[in-house]
Design an enzyme around this catalytic site. Structure first.
Site, PDB file in Angstrom:
ATOM      1  N   ASN A  79       1.108  -0.823   0.050  1.00 14.06           N
ATOM      2  CA  ASN A  79       0.245  -0.065   0.242  1.00 14.06           C
ATOM      3  C   ASN A  79       0.833   1.859  -0.270  1.00 14.06           C
ATOM      4  O   ASN A  79       1.204   1.283   1.614  1.00 14.06           O
ATOM      5  CB  ASN A  79      -0.908  -0.204   1.295  1.00 14.06           C
ATOM      6  CG  ASN A  79      -1.626   1.898   1.225  1.00 14.06           C
ATOM      7  OD1 ASN A  79      -1.730   2.036  -0.184  1.00 14.06           O
ATOM      8  ND2 ASN A  79      -1.749   1.499   2.605  1.00 14.06           N
ATOM      9  N   LYS A  87       0.110   4.216  -0.639  1.00 16.34           N
ATOM     10  CA  LYS A  87      -0.157   5.508   0.277  1.00 16.34           C
ATOM     11  C   LYS A  87       0.066   6.503  -0.995  1.00 16.34           C
ATOM     12  O   LYS A  87      -0.008   6.873  -1.573  1.00 16.34           O
ATOM     13  CB  LYS A  87       0.281   5.725   1.638  1.00 16.34           C
ATOM     14  CG  LYS A  87      -0.055   4.598   2.849  1.00 16.34           C
ATOM     15  CD  LYS A  87      -0.015   4.407   4.213  1.00 16.34           C
ATOM     16  CE  LYS A  87       0.174   3.644   4.747  1.00 16.34           C
ATOM     17  NZ  LYS A  87       0.094   3.720   6.077  1.00 16.34           N
ATOM     18  N   HIS A 100      -9.676   0.946   4.426  1.00 16.20           N
ATOM     19  CA  HIS A 100      -8.048   1.786   5.240  1.00 16.20           C
ATOM     20  C   HIS A 100      -8.535   2.619   6.548  1.00 16.20           C
ATOM     21  O   HIS A 100      -9.404   3.482   6.213  1.00 16.20           O
ATOM     22  CB  HIS A 100      -7.083   2.078   3.924  1.00 16.20           C
ATOM     23  CG  HIS A 100      -5.625   1.928   4.717  1.00 16.20           C
ATOM     24  ND1 HIS A 100      -5.153   3.200   5.861  1.00 16.20           N
ATOM     25  CD2 HIS A 100      -4.905   1.379   4.621  1.00 16.20           C
ATOM     26  CE1 HIS A 100      -4.413   2.651   6.592  1.00 16.20           C
ATOM     27  NE2 HIS A 100      -3.761   1.398   5.822  1.00 16.20           N
ATOM     28  N   GLU A 149      -6.466   4.603   7.666  1.00 13.86           N
ATOM     29  CA  GLU A 149      -6.949   6.196   7.371  1.00 13.86           C
ATOM     30  C   GLU A 149      -7.646   6.857   6.866  1.00 13.86           C
ATOM     31  O   GLU A 149      -8.676   7.850   6.972  1.00 13.86           O
ATOM     32  CB  GLU A 149      -5.401   6.520   6.628  1.00 13.86           C
ATOM     33  CG  GLU A 149      -4.053   6.065   7.524  1.00 13.86           C
ATOM     34  CD  GLU A 149      -3.428   5.191   6.922  1.00 13.86           C
ATOM     35  OE1 GLU A 149      -2.955   5.744   5.154  1.00 13.86           O
ATOM     36  OE2 GLU A 149      -2.237   4.867   7.219  1.00 13.86           O
ATOM     37  N   GLU A 153      -5.331  -4.820   9.801  1.00 12.11           N
ATOM     38  CA  GLU A 153      -4.336  -4.417  10.733  1.00 12.11           C
ATOM     39  C   GLU A 153      -5.239  -3.513  12.213  1.00 12.11           C
ATOM     40  O   GLU A 153      -5.508  -2.265  11.618  1.00 12.11           O
ATOM     41  CB  GLU A 153      -4.344  -3.041   9.806  1.00 12.11           C
ATOM     42  CG  GLU A 153      -4.151  -3.927   8.178  1.00 12.11           C
ATOM     43  CD  GLU A 153      -3.470  -2.389   6.939  1.00 12.11           C
ATOM     44  OE1 GLU A 153      -2.469  -2.642   6.407  1.00 12.11           O
ATOM     45  OE2 GLU A 153      -4.511  -1.563   6.569  1.00 12.11           O
ATOM     46  N   GLY A 176       2.723   1.801  10.574  1.00 16.87           N
ATOM     47  CA  GLY A 176       3.139   3.008  10.494  1.00 16.87           C
ATOM     48  C   GLY A 176       3.536   3.513  11.351  1.00 16.87           C
ATOM     49  O   GLY A 176       4.043   4.766  11.871  1.00 16.87           O
ATOM     50  N   SER A 202       2.706  -2.572  10.100  1.00 20.82           N
ATOM     51  CA  SER A 202       4.851  -2.491  10.352  1.00 20.82           C
ATOM     52  C   SER A 202       5.174  -4.064  10.198  1.00 20.82           C
ATOM     53  O   SER A 202       6.455  -4.500  11.188  1.00 20.82           O
ATOM     54  CB  SER A 202       4.697  -1.840  11.613  1.00 20.82           C
ATOM     55  OG  SER A 202       4.234  -0.954  12.063  1.00 20.82           O
TER      56      SER A 202
END
Ligand code: PEP
Length: 257
Positions: free
Chosen positions: A9, A11, A102, A104, A174, A180, A220
């Protein structure tokens, strides 16, 4: 047996030129040192920015192991939604997958369970494989509500699908606290949640579908921890952010299956 996937991904990173260089480096690396697993056993996915979709498809079309994904699509089919990108537009580039839900997007763009259900529907209608993300924030885990939350995310956005459609969905667990942050779920934590998810799918869709649903872990993942995570019985690969932007690191992750 279910297919394994190493999905990157990217991003909101990489200009078109940078993206092309990254794809070149990874595809060259795979040609020089192929995975021992066949394309039927392992797929590699690049989740690229919209502007890179067409180039990415073009650059990888000879490579049977690689699929291209968008990172989002609009929940509406078409029309007056300035700035949005539809599932049909994504499919028209030749991309085969789309990341949906996702954390985010849930967090910064207020994507609800209902909106994500619509996105899943338009993706499937346009022959895109949804890579559906779910996962809890740390405070939810501390309250021991993480299993219920993840089940709710899946139930509300996916369980309206009939079995034939659900069979196309890939799930990515996730945990938000691991995305991250450099803090990875332990292999045991990942396996525990993946097993809960698979059993939940089993209750709704039965053995055949639950055994063939690919469930990825994201948060991660790097070259050092991928092998142990991916060797868990219910972890079928990873959705990888930061480490997918470094060709050498991503290639090592691909080789850790
Ligand atoms: C992600 O973006 O989905 C992700 C898991 O990021 P990272 O690997 O950087 O934690």
């Amino acid at each position: 047996m279910r297919i394994k996937i190493a999905a990157g991904n990217w991003k909101m990173n990489t200009t078109l030129e940078e993206g092309r260089r990254l794809i070149n480096a990874i595809t060259e690396g795979l040609l020089n040192n192929p995975s021992p697993l066949s394309p039927n056993e392992l797929q590699v996915v690049f989740g690229v920015p919209f502007i890179t979709l067409e180039s990415a498809v073009d650059m990888t079309k000879e490579h049977k192991q690689i699929k291209i994904a968008a990172q989002n699509c609009c929940s509406e089919e078409k029309g007056a939604f300035t700035g949005e990108v539809s599932a049909a537009m994504i499919r028209s580039t030749g991309a085969q997958c789309v990341i949906i839900g996702h954390s985010e997007r849930r967090e910064y763009f207020n994507e609800s369970h209902a909106m994500l259900a619509k996105k899943v529907d338009v993706a499937l209608k346009n022959n895109l494989i949804p890579i559906f993300c779910c996962g809890e924030k740390l405070e939810i885990r501390h309250k021991n509500d993480h299993f219920d939350l993840v089940k709710k995310q899946i139930e509300e956005s996916l369980f309206h699908l009939n079995p034939d459609l659900f069979a196309h969905v890939v799930i990515a667990y996730e945990p938000v606290w691991a995305i991250g942050t450099g803090v990875t779920a332990t292999p045991q934590q990942a396996q525990e949640m993946h097993n809960v998810i698979r059993n939940f799918i089993n209750k709704r869709y039965g053995n055949s579908i639950s055994n063939s649903t690919t469930i990825l872990y994201g948060g991660s993942v790097n070259a050092g921890n991928a092998g142990e995570l991916f060797s868990q019985p219910d972890v079928d690969g990873g959705l990888i952010g930061g480490a997918s932007l470094k060709a050498d690191e991503f290639l090592k992750i691909i080789h850790s299956f």
